[in-house]
Design a protein around this motif. Sequence first.
Motif, PDB file in Angstrom:
ATOM      1  N   VAL A  48       0.846  -1.215   0.048  1.00  0.00           N
ATOM      2  CA  VAL A  48       0.158   0.042  -0.128  1.00  0.00           C
ATOM      3  C   VAL A  48       0.821   1.222   0.161  1.00  0.00           C
ATOM      4  O   VAL A  48       1.709   1.461   1.046  1.00  0.00           O
ATOM      5  CB  VAL A  48      -0.949   0.059   1.336  1.00  0.00           C
ATOM      6  CG1 VAL A  48      -1.874   1.278   1.266  1.00  0.00           C
ATOM      7  CG2 VAL A  48      -1.667  -1.175   1.179  1.00  0.00           C
ATOM      8  N   LYS A  49       0.698   1.886  -1.125  1.00  0.00           N
ATOM      9  CA  LYS A  49       1.600   3.118  -1.290  1.00  0.00           C
ATOM     10  C   LYS A  49       1.895   4.205  -0.078  1.00  0.00           C
ATOM     11  O   LYS A  49       3.020   4.420   0.274  1.00  0.00           O
ATOM     12  CB  LYS A  49       1.490   3.820  -2.616  1.00  0.00           C
ATOM     13  CG  LYS A  49       2.381   4.796  -3.077  1.00  0.00           C
ATOM     14  CD  LYS A  49       2.228   4.948  -4.655  1.00  0.00           C
ATOM     15  CE  LYS A  49       2.580   6.162  -4.984  1.00  0.00           C
ATOM     16  NZ  LYS A  49       1.933   6.749  -6.238  1.00  0.00           N
ATOM     17  N   ASN A  50       0.830   4.924   0.360  1.00  0.00           N
ATOM     18  CA  ASN A  50       0.780   5.828   0.959  1.00  0.00           C
ATOM     19  C   ASN A  50       0.013   5.525   2.457  1.00  0.00           C
ATOM     20  O   ASN A  50      -0.546   4.543   2.537  1.00  0.00           O
ATOM     21  CB  ASN A  50      -0.049   6.921   0.671  1.00  0.00           C
ATOM     22  CG  ASN A  50       0.648   7.990  -0.338  1.00  0.00           C
ATOM     23  OD1 ASN A  50       1.816   8.236  -0.079  1.00  0.00           O
ATOM     24  ND2 ASN A  50       0.182   7.975  -1.660  1.00  0.00           N
ATOM     25  N   PRO A  51       0.420   6.003   3.465  1.00  0.00           N
ATOM     26  CA  PRO A  51      -0.130   5.612   4.848  1.00  0.00           C
ATOM     27  C   PRO A  51      -1.657   5.624   4.890  1.00  0.00           C
ATOM     28  O   PRO A  51      -2.270   6.459   4.300  1.00  0.00           O
ATOM     29  CB  PRO A  51       0.595   6.493   5.938  1.00  0.00           C
ATOM     30  CG  PRO A  51       1.603   6.921   5.206  1.00  0.00           C
ATOM     31  CD  PRO A  51       1.376   7.043   3.666  1.00  0.00           C
ATOM     32  N   LEU A  52      -2.351   4.704   6.057  1.00  0.00           N
ATOM     33  CA  LEU A  52      -3.670   4.898   6.114  1.00  0.00           C
ATOM     34  C   LEU A  52      -3.741   5.270   7.643  1.00  0.00           C
ATOM     35  O   LEU A  52      -2.903   4.622   8.675  1.00  0.00           O
ATOM     36  CB  LEU A  52      -4.279   3.675   6.008  1.00  0.00           C
ATOM     37  CG  LEU A  52      -5.706   3.392   6.107  1.00  0.00           C
ATOM     38  CD1 LEU A  52      -6.446   4.184   5.078  1.00  0.00           C
ATOM     39  CD2 LEU A  52      -6.157   1.802   6.144  1.00  0.00           C
ATOM     40  N   VAL A  53      -4.831   6.039   8.146  1.00  0.00           N
ATOM     41  CA  VAL A  53      -4.886   6.499   9.464  1.00  0.00           C
ATOM     42  C   VAL A  53      -5.659   5.323  10.024  1.00  0.00           C
ATOM     43  O   VAL A  53      -6.917   5.309   9.627  1.00  0.00           O
ATOM     44  CB  VAL A  53      -5.631   7.824   9.597  1.00  0.00           C
ATOM     45  CG1 VAL A  53      -5.673   8.374  10.930  1.00  0.00           C
ATOM     46  CG2 VAL A  53      -4.591   8.655   8.898  1.00  0.00           C
TER      47      VAL A  53
ATOM     48  N   LEU B  48       0.540   2.017   8.969  1.00  0.00           N
ATOM     49  CA  LEU B  48      -0.835   2.505   9.705  1.00  0.00           C
ATOM     50  C   LEU B  48      -0.224   3.716  10.568  1.00  0.00           C
ATOM     51  O   LEU B  48       0.646   3.480  11.445  1.00  0.00           O
ATOM     52  CB  LEU B  48      -1.187   1.250  10.228  1.00  0.00           C
ATOM     53  CG  LEU B  48      -2.082   0.138   9.384  1.00  0.00           C
ATOM     54  CD1 LEU B  48      -2.492  -1.113  10.064  1.00  0.00           C
ATOM     55  CD2 LEU B  48      -3.456   0.767   8.595  1.00  0.00           C
ATOM     56  N   ILE B  49      -0.924   4.819  10.427  1.00  0.00           N
ATOM     57  CA  ILE B  49      -0.699   5.644  11.436  1.00  0.00           C
ATOM     58  C   ILE B  49      -1.685   5.637  12.583  1.00  0.00           C
ATOM     59  O   ILE B  49      -2.881   5.856  12.265  1.00  0.00           O
ATOM     60  CB  ILE B  49      -0.653   7.165  10.826  1.00  0.00           C
ATOM     61  CG1 ILE B  49      -0.061   7.257   9.398  1.00  0.00           C
ATOM     62  CG2 ILE B  49      -0.436   8.179  11.500  1.00  0.00           C
ATOM     63  CD1 ILE B  49       1.380   7.149   9.531  1.00  0.00           C
TER      64      ILE B  49
ATOM     65  N   TYR C  87      -3.125  12.840   5.564  1.00  0.00           N
ATOM     66  CA  TYR C  87      -3.064  11.666   4.908  1.00  0.00           C
ATOM     67  C   TYR C  87      -4.132  11.342   3.865  1.00  0.00           C
ATOM     68  O   TYR C  87      -4.180  10.616   2.981  1.00  0.00           O
ATOM     69  CB  TYR C  87      -2.787  10.400   5.856  1.00  0.00           C
ATOM     70  CG  TYR C  87      -1.550  10.423   6.414  1.00  0.00           C
ATOM     71  CD1 TYR C  87      -0.386  10.419   5.796  1.00  0.00           C
ATOM     72  CD2 TYR C  87      -1.502  11.053   7.788  1.00  0.00           C
ATOM     73  CE1 TYR C  87       0.800  10.706   6.394  1.00  0.00           C
ATOM     74  CE2 TYR C  87      -0.332  10.957   8.513  1.00  0.00           C
ATOM     75  CZ  TYR C  87       1.008  10.724   7.571  1.00  0.00           C
ATOM     76  OH  TYR C  87       2.085  10.897   8.147  1.00  0.00           O
ATOM     77  N   GLY C  88      -5.515  11.971   4.207  1.00  0.00           N
ATOM     78  CA  GLY C  88      -6.522  11.890   3.218  1.00  0.00           C
ATOM     79  C   GLY C  88      -7.504  10.749   3.561  1.00  0.00           C
ATOM     80  O   GLY C  88      -8.697  10.779   3.085  1.00  0.00           O
ATOM     81  N   VAL C  89      -7.074   9.488   4.165  1.00  0.00           N
ATOM     82  CA  VAL C  89      -7.993   8.453   4.400  1.00  0.00           C
ATOM     83  C   VAL C  89      -7.800   7.844   5.840  1.00  0.00           C
ATOM     84  O   VAL C  89      -6.783   7.460   6.009  1.00  0.00           O
ATOM     85  CB  VAL C  89      -7.786   7.204   3.303  1.00  0.00           C
ATOM     86  CG1 VAL C  89      -8.804   6.231   3.608  1.00  0.00           C
ATOM     87  CG2 VAL C  89      -7.826   7.972   1.833  1.00  0.00           C
ATOM     88  N   GLY C  90      -8.970   7.588   6.440  1.00  0.00           N
ATOM     89  CA  GLY C  90      -8.608   6.963   7.771  1.00  0.00           C
ATOM     90  C   GLY C  90      -9.858   5.812   7.715  1.00  0.00           C
ATOM     91  O   GLY C  90     -10.889   5.743   7.220  1.00  0.00           O
TER      92      GLY C  90
END
Length: 406
Positions: free
Chosen positions: A7-12, A40-41, A68-71
């Motif tokens: 998964v390229k960018n982090p997920l909150v 995962l943040i 980050y845009g998505v949680g």
Amino acid sequence: MQAKIKVKNPLVEIDGDEMTRVIWHLIKEKLIMPFLNIDLIYYDLGIKHRDETDDGVTIEAANAIKEYGVGVKCATITPNAARVKEYNLKQQWKSPNGTIRSILDGTVFRKPIIIKNIPPAVRKWEKPIIIGRHAYGDIYKDVEMVIEEPGTAEIIFTPVDGKEKKTLKVHDFAGRGVVMGMHNTEKSIRSFALSCINYALSERIDLWFGAKDTISKKYHGFFRDVFAEEVENARDKLQEAGVRYRYLLIDDAVAQVIKSEGGMLWACMNYDGDVMSDMVASGFGSLGLMTSVLVSPDGKYEYEAAHGTVMRHYYEYLKGNPTSTNSIASIFAWTGALAKRGKLDNTPDVVRFAKMLEGIVIQTVEKGIMTKDLMLIAEPPATKYALTDEFISAVANGLEKAVQAI
Ligand code: NAP
Ligand code: MG
């Protein structure tokens, strides 16, 4: 074992409370971490940690979604007096969902999960009916007065710059009665319309908005006009995505929704959304099948289950008794967030994984493996139910096989 999908960018990730927290960790351990290489943040919004941080962690989590845009969020306790005692809290902290919603300025969309052997109460409903509820103002921020004697009620507007006041007579009361004043703001209605347009575009479904502008020519008419302006601004994007916009009188909208096969986003004013979301949820079956996503007007997303922490089941779990808690809406919170992450990152294999997991969950129930809440409404009737962890393990088995078959 297949290589994990990156998964390229982090997920909150926002952890929560009680039975949903138990489920959360099972989902992560069995359905997410074995298959994905994901950053995962993590924020722990469990009630004790919110208390320790004076609720600061809730604000941090909301800001992380902004960044980050998505949680993805687990259900959390909104403390009342009993909870303050139970968890020995410093104070009755505010609803985390309310805090996150106001920081993201978002609109909540509720979407049911459709499964063949869990038929909706309304036979014609084949596709989800998604409700977008405007969550600011109207009667939820009104002022009210019981009138005890004859007299005149008025609305007075006083401009800040000392210009002349404007006065409207509401009613000349001859005896006892009641009066109410309510408001909304253009900014909030515009954000709501934009969030609805973004959601309809991202799901490629038609957008309906209903109000009663024939009776309330200014108040409801204002909503209709602001909505129409935002739709006009987005006209090219909507056309390109094949999304149609319909404005209907609210009573016509209700009749059309019941007669429809579903598959639209129904944007509702605050009160209509409150009432209609409960109607639609019970029409589709179980709270365990209702997902929810918070969408901000600038395109940030937070996914969660619509139900709460399932406290009664948690108390059984604490006593060591077996539980049969439905994890489907929580799993779909993860898949919704992953699919959105993948779409924004332009990583189709992440989107494919999320859709595959959703498919396996649905197939598992269609094969007759389901928790007790679904067993009670399944058609054909199911003969036994799976325990909380048995259901998640059955999905994990299906997922392993599916991943190996790729
Ligand atoms: P709830 O957690 O939604 O559960 C109410 C009842 O609905 C349960 O006792 C259960 O019925 C059934 N149910 C709900 N979800 C289920 C699932 N996944 N599987 C099986 N049955 C399910 O509401 P609550 O018990 O009134 O609230 C508990 C806590 O949740 C409260 O502290 C509240 O503040 C919080 N809450 C949080 C959110 C959120 O974070 N989004 C939303 C709502 C409530 P049976 O007991 O009949 O089995
Ligand atoms: Mg309601």
